[in-house]
Design an enzyme around this catalytic site. Sequence first.
Site, mmCIF file in Angstrom:
data_model
loop_
_atom_site.group_PDB
_atom_site.id
_atom_site.type_symbol
_atom_site.label_atom_id
_atom_site.label_comp_id
_atom_site.label_asym_id
_atom_site.label_seq_id
_atom_site.Cartn_x
_atom_site.Cartn_y
_atom_site.Cartn_z
ATOM 1 N N TYR A 473 34.322 17.618 1.236
ATOM 2 C CA TYR A 473 33.752 17.844 -0.093
ATOM 3 C C TYR A 473 33.805 19.346 -0.381
ATOM 4 O O TYR A 473 32.788 20.001 -0.602
ATOM 5 C CB TYR A 473 32.308 17.336 -0.174
ATOM 6 C CG TYR A 473 32.170 15.831 -0.224
ATOM 7 C CD1 TYR A 473 33.293 15.013 -0.272
ATOM 8 C CD2 TYR A 473 30.922 15.230 -0.254
ATOM 9 C CE1 TYR A 473 33.172 13.629 -0.324
ATOM 10 C CE2 TYR A 473 30.789 13.844 -0.308
ATOM 11 C CZ TYR A 473 31.924 13.053 -0.346
ATOM 12 O OH TYR A 473 31.785 11.687 -0.408
HETATM 13 C C1 LIG Z 1 38.766 10.829 -6.073
HETATM 14 C C2 LIG Z 1 38.400 11.345 -4.707
HETATM 15 C C3 LIG Z 1 37.752 10.496 -3.821
HETATM 16 C C4 LIG Z 1 37.427 10.922 -2.537
HETATM 17 N N1 LIG Z 1 36.801 10.061 -1.683
HETATM 18 C C5 LIG Z 1 36.542 10.452 -0.413
HETATM 19 C C6 LIG Z 1 35.955 9.571 0.520
HETATM 20 O O1 LIG Z 1 35.654 8.424 0.211
HETATM 21 N N2 LIG Z 1 35.732 10.016 1.779
HETATM 22 C C7 LIG Z 1 36.064 11.291 2.158
HETATM 23 O O2 LIG Z 1 35.879 11.631 3.332
HETATM 24 N N3 LIG Z 1 36.599 12.150 1.283
HETATM 25 C C8 LIG Z 1 36.848 11.765 0.023
HETATM 26 N N4 LIG Z 1 37.417 12.647 -0.847
HETATM 27 C C9 LIG Z 1 37.732 14.000 -0.383
HETATM 28 C C10 LIG Z 1 39.074 14.011 0.332
HETATM 29 O O3 LIG Z 1 38.943 13.402 1.602
HETATM 30 C C11 LIG Z 1 39.523 15.449 0.550
HETATM 31 O O4 LIG Z 1 39.689 16.072 -0.692
HETATM 32 C C12 LIG Z 1 40.822 15.507 1.336
HETATM 33 O O5 LIG Z 1 40.984 16.798 1.849
HETATM 34 C C13 LIG Z 1 42.003 15.148 0.475
HETATM 35 O O6 LIG Z 1 43.184 15.083 1.196
HETATM 36 P P1 LIG Z 1 44.550 15.298 0.401
HETATM 37 O O7 LIG Z 1 45.662 15.293 1.387
HETATM 38 O O8 LIG Z 1 44.616 14.369 -0.748
HETATM 39 O O9 LIG Z 1 44.295 16.738 -0.217
HETATM 40 P P2 LIG Z 1 45.067 18.132 -0.267
HETATM 41 O O10 LIG Z 1 44.502 18.802 -1.465
HETATM 42 O O11 LIG Z 1 46.535 17.939 -0.207
HETATM 43 O O12 LIG Z 1 44.595 18.857 1.056
HETATM 44 C C14 LIG Z 1 43.250 19.181 1.320
HETATM 45 C C15 LIG Z 1 43.177 20.296 2.376
HETATM 46 O O13 LIG Z 1 43.869 19.900 3.564
HETATM 47 C C16 LIG Z 1 44.970 20.782 3.829
HETATM 48 N N5 LIG Z 1 46.124 19.970 4.240
HETATM 49 C C17 LIG Z 1 46.663 18.950 3.534
HETATM 50 N N6 LIG Z 1 47.691 18.426 4.207
HETATM 51 C C18 LIG Z 1 47.805 19.121 5.366
HETATM 52 C C19 LIG Z 1 48.710 19.041 6.463
HETATM 53 N N7 LIG Z 1 49.690 18.127 6.485
HETATM 54 N N8 LIG Z 1 48.563 19.913 7.476
HETATM 55 C C20 LIG Z 1 47.585 20.853 7.453
HETATM 56 N N9 LIG Z 1 46.705 20.974 6.433
HETATM 57 C C21 LIG Z 1 46.817 20.117 5.393
HETATM 58 C C22 LIG Z 1 45.234 21.477 2.512
HETATM 59 O O14 LIG Z 1 45.877 22.709 2.701
HETATM 60 C C23 LIG Z 1 43.844 21.606 1.938
HETATM 61 O O15 LIG Z 1 43.176 22.681 2.544
HETATM 62 C C24 LIG Z 1 37.745 12.242 -2.141
HETATM 63 C C25 LIG Z 1 38.384 13.088 -3.039
HETATM 64 C C26 LIG Z 1 38.717 12.651 -4.321
HETATM 65 C C27 LIG Z 1 39.385 13.596 -5.276
#
Ligand SMILES: Cc1cc2nc3c(=O)[nH]c(=O)nc-3n(C[C@H](O)[C@H](O)[C@H](O)COP(=O)(O)OP(=O)(O)OC[C@H]3O[C@@H](n4cnc5c(N)ncnc54)[C@H](O)[C@@H]3O)c2cc1C
Length: 533
Positions: A473
Amino acid sequence: MLRSKMFALLSVFLLSISWEATSDLDHENFLHCLLNHSQPSYPISTAIYTPNNESYSSVLQSYIRNLRFNMSTTPKPLLILTALHESHVQAAISCAREHNLQMKIRSGGHDYEGVSYVSDVPFFVLDMFNLRSIDVDVASETAWIQVGATLGEVYYRVSEKSKAHGFPAGVCPTVGVGGHFGGGGYGNMMRKYGLSVDNIIDAKMVDVNGRLLDRKSMGEDLFWAITGGGGSSFGVVLAYKINIVRVPEVVTVFRVRRTVDQNATDIVEQWQQVAYNIDDDLFIRLTMDVVNSTTRIGEKTVRTTFRALFLGDSERLLSITNASFPKLGLLRSDCIEMSWLESVLFWTDFPLGTPTDALLSRTPQSLVHLKRKSDYVQKPIPRDGLEGIWKKMIELQVPQLTFNPYGGKMWEIPATERPFPHRAGNLWKIQYATNWNEGGQEEANYYIDLTRQLYSYMTPFVSKNPRQAFLNYRDLDLGINHNGKESYLEGRVYGIKYFQVNFNRLVKIKTKVDPGNFFRNEQSIPTFPYRKK
Ligand SMILES: Cc1cc2nc3c(=O)[nH]c(=O)nc-3n(C[C@H](O)[C@H](O)[C@H](O)COP(=O)(O)OP(=O)(O)OC[C@H]3O[C@@H](n4cnc5c(N)ncnc54)[C@H](O)[C@@H]3O)c2cc1C
Ligand SMILES: *[C@@H]1O[C@H](CO)[C@@H](O)[C@H](O)[C@H]1NC(C)=O
Ligand SMILES: *[C@@H]1O[C@H](CO)[C@@H](O)[C@H](O)[C@H]1NC(C)=O
Ligand SMILES: *[C@@H]1O[C@H](CO)[C@@H](O)[C@H](O)[C@H]1NC(C)=O
Ligand SMILES: *[C@@H]1O[C@H](CO)[C@@H](O)[C@H](O)[C@H]1NC(C)=O
Ligand SMILES: *[C@@H]1O[C@H](CO)[C@@H](O)[C@H](O)[C@H]1NC(C)=O
Ligand SMILES: *[C@@H]1O[C@H](CO)[C@@H](O)[C@H](O)[C@H]1NC(C)=O
């Protein structure tokens, strides 16, 4: 011969059409460097989007999940590298180091503060969405999942192979595996099976020296760090290997709503006693928002929503709620039996009967401007406290609260098992959620301020010293790192809130694997400030 000729042609082509806009020698050299690292079987040129490329904006926008960072004033990357192969990741790291350029890693783009695709310093995005294979092996109850996969794809592919299996992760199907697993990952099966990271058994990543590592070759420390410490401080994760978990063929869900006018406060009081103690098969999330009162015309009231997943049938569910949570008044007609995969759709508000392949869609149902914050509650909030919160919410109107109960498996796992430390002692987590549709910075400031006011009001009821927060979050209000001389001290401020006792171990590992702090961002793990000469 052919290769060097192609390279020459390509670079002239790319430079002439795409690079004159920034005409900065360093950045030209960075592009040259990427092209120079291209392997014949995996040409990198097809993965590079510079601002003058027609598709640059749509590639950038297709994984922006907070419209607050889709403004014309939002800083844009110098280029986007949509990696098609691990050699592209290695080239990105090597060239970004050589040219001292900030790299942002994006998998699903759901970072609440846009940390994966926005920066105040010149930067480029390493976009991982193309690397999204999912390999499920039911016999060993494991799966290899590349970071560009979404949670919806994971759930769908697991179910496709076995209706008796699922995976404990987030409720929003478009969330990316890369950020979600790297930051912990929780969902409605956490009381039974823990977090996503409690079920990860191996990983593949590229480190700062471009080495391709798995759990064995990276060692237990680094493996530990990338299962909850935020992958982006340590390297680029390519894939995680998980244990899939058992789910019954029939699960039961319900959504019960009561306003404070309908005695919701009584139900919330009982929820505060039972939600974390009840059967581990039952997860009841409580959300509160402000709506028009139906009895007092022209006035507002707080509405509570109890949404549940029960890993069993409605008969057993009713006997549990009748015995332990009678104030909810759950009726058989409130309960809906379905498959576990269908319950994922129910939880994310798809209409009943939506075909399950909706989980394969990479486009969210809707996009908004948003702000999120988090807290942990360690003792029930007294009734007058609840009544004060309702009053404050009605005053502020827009921010919503969600309580996610812990207990069960979450309390059995020691706080040091994974970087995520919020285990025994925490009754539930709060999410503060404010959504709005109007663009513009003034509007954003207005709604962000409302969120901060509610957060501030909640201070007496939540954890303190430190006031804990959940890494997934992401909340830049907790502190920002400028990655300069003060990096360690700046990092401690948010680091202790996100990681508590695990912060020092993360810094130690970071200092060892990335002493030059190449893998950095606004809230990355810092290195120790003192270094042997
Ligand atoms: C609509 C919505 C619902 C959500 N629901 C939940 C939930 O139910 N439970 C929960 O725990 N969280 C929830 N989240 C939060 C979510 O888990 C985090 O935002 C998570 O980091 C998203 O992962 P992403 O790959 O989509 O994001 P990104 O924005 O791509 O990455 C998030 C972070 O991780 C880093 N990162 C991404 N990929 C890699 C990689 N391959 N190697 C190293 N670093 C990397 C990025 O640099 C950034 O710092 C929710 C978010 C949203 C927007
Ligand atoms: C490209 O690679 C060659 C040989 O490896 C090297 O001599 C040259 O300097 C490189 N060019 C750039 C722009 O990195
Ligand atoms: C760049 O734009 C052209 C069309 O203008 C398109 O054909 C190409 O696929 C785009 N992307 C890359 C990586 O070249
Ligand atoms: C993001 O901004 C662009 C440019 O203003 C706009 O075309 C696009 O529709 C926006 N995306 C969303 C989902 O609103
Ligand atoms: C609320 O509680 C009061 C007192 O216990 C009761 O009389 C009333 O019927 C309840 N209202 C609802 C809507 O349940
Ligand atoms: C709530 O009431 C206001 C007027 O007091 C009205 O403008 C608004 O549309 C109502 N909202 C809903 C969701 O009914
Ligand atoms: C639970 O209570 C409801 C309402 O009082 C009743 O109809 C139902 O039979 C009970 N169910 C069980 C399993 O005890």
